[in-house]
Design an enzyme around this catalytic site. Sequence first.
Site, short mmCIF file in Angstrom:
data_model
loop_
_atom_site.label_atom_id
_atom_site.label_comp_id
_atom_site.label_asym_id
_atom_site.label_seq_id
_atom_site.Cartn_x
_atom_site.Cartn_y
_atom_site.Cartn_z
N GLY A 116 48.06 53.87 34.06
CA GLY A 116 46.82 54.58 34.31
C GLY A 116 46.32 54.34 35.72
N LYS A 132 28.95 42.76 29.07
CA LYS A 132 29.89 43.82 28.72
C LYS A 132 29.30 44.61 27.57
CE LYS A 132 34.13 45.09 29.99
NZ LYS A 132 34.67 45.11 31.36
N VAL A 173 44.76 51.85 37.12
CA VAL A 173 45.06 50.55 37.70
C VAL A 173 46.56 50.31 37.78
CG1 VAL A 173 44.83 48.06 37.37
CG2 VAL A 173 42.86 49.54 37.01
N GLY A 197 51.49 49.82 31.51
CA GLY A 197 50.29 50.62 31.72
C GLY A 197 50.38 51.36 33.04
#
Length: 354
Positions: A184, A81, A186, A182
């Site tokens: 967004g 990452k 996803v 959330g």
Amino acid sequence: MPAFWTESDYDAHERVELVHDRASGLTAIIALHSTHLGPGAGGTRFWHYADPAGAMRDALRLSRGMSYKNAMAGLPMGGGKAVVLLDHDRTKTPAMLAAFGDAVEALGGQYVTAEDVGASEADMVAISQRSAHVCGLPSGEGEIGGDPGPFTARGIYLGIKAAAAHALGAGDMRGVRVAVQGCGSVGGGVARLLAADGAELVLADIDGARAQALASELGATSVPADQILVTPCDVFSPNALGAILTDASIPQLACRVVAGGANNQLARAADGALLAERGILYAPDYVINAGGIINVSLEYLARQHGASVDMEDVQGRIDQIPGRLQTIWQQSEATGRPANEVADRMAQELIGRA
């Protein structure tokens, strides 16, 4: 920034690179947790960190999560990452992207990057001008690759359906109340799929207008961002940033299931036991949210090795997510160990760290 090996989330990471390019102003961290199964694959997060130590913690935790995610998804990829530290205005320039691409290329294929929070397909295209070790590049309709969000959303949707069946005995999602944190790429995708199945949705986002707009589109309800975690529901689906499940927040949950796409939802591994003690079924995040990395990893492998991979292959692998979750829950119930501990043990065995 403290030395990474003093961080509690340091887990014998193979490599941790601090990248600073004075000319462009780039400051980034690239963390490789394990390359036991293949090159460390995981997206790059572009974010403003008030405390640089938070960036190091993110890089260490997220890279370990990618090792586990890729292993559990059956991918020939390790875990890595990157985080790019942005200023308060979240300034991101072409020069910074070019410098970051050079840093990825300098690792010689040990790390393969993709989109994450704060990154776009256009960013991946810019990085790919300096490195071949990039996935999530734009694709045509029906082709693999491109934005991983819809693929992540599909896996989460399938996992939520499996969790509702397991914990609630629900034969379908009609009337199942799901609180989605959330909205967004996803979270919004998950909400649309659930709405099509007749689920009753409550939505929240840090951008309240976005949550209200999606609620209007889907015939759902929206609540302020600071209320979604305590909203009474059957399923709480966190799809924003991580570390939201803590010893303080878990007692406030009013749900039977936690199943969502946010990475590192548990602030501490011990918090999984708190969920289990409350009788809340937990879908380990790196298992349920693997759809995006499945898509972009297969894209990368096809491009690098000339492998024949099509959308049917990608969807077939994503369709295996509910079965993996069922195996984890069954072992959790048989052993009395929390679901996150069961999943971690499985992943550690796969990467040779049992």
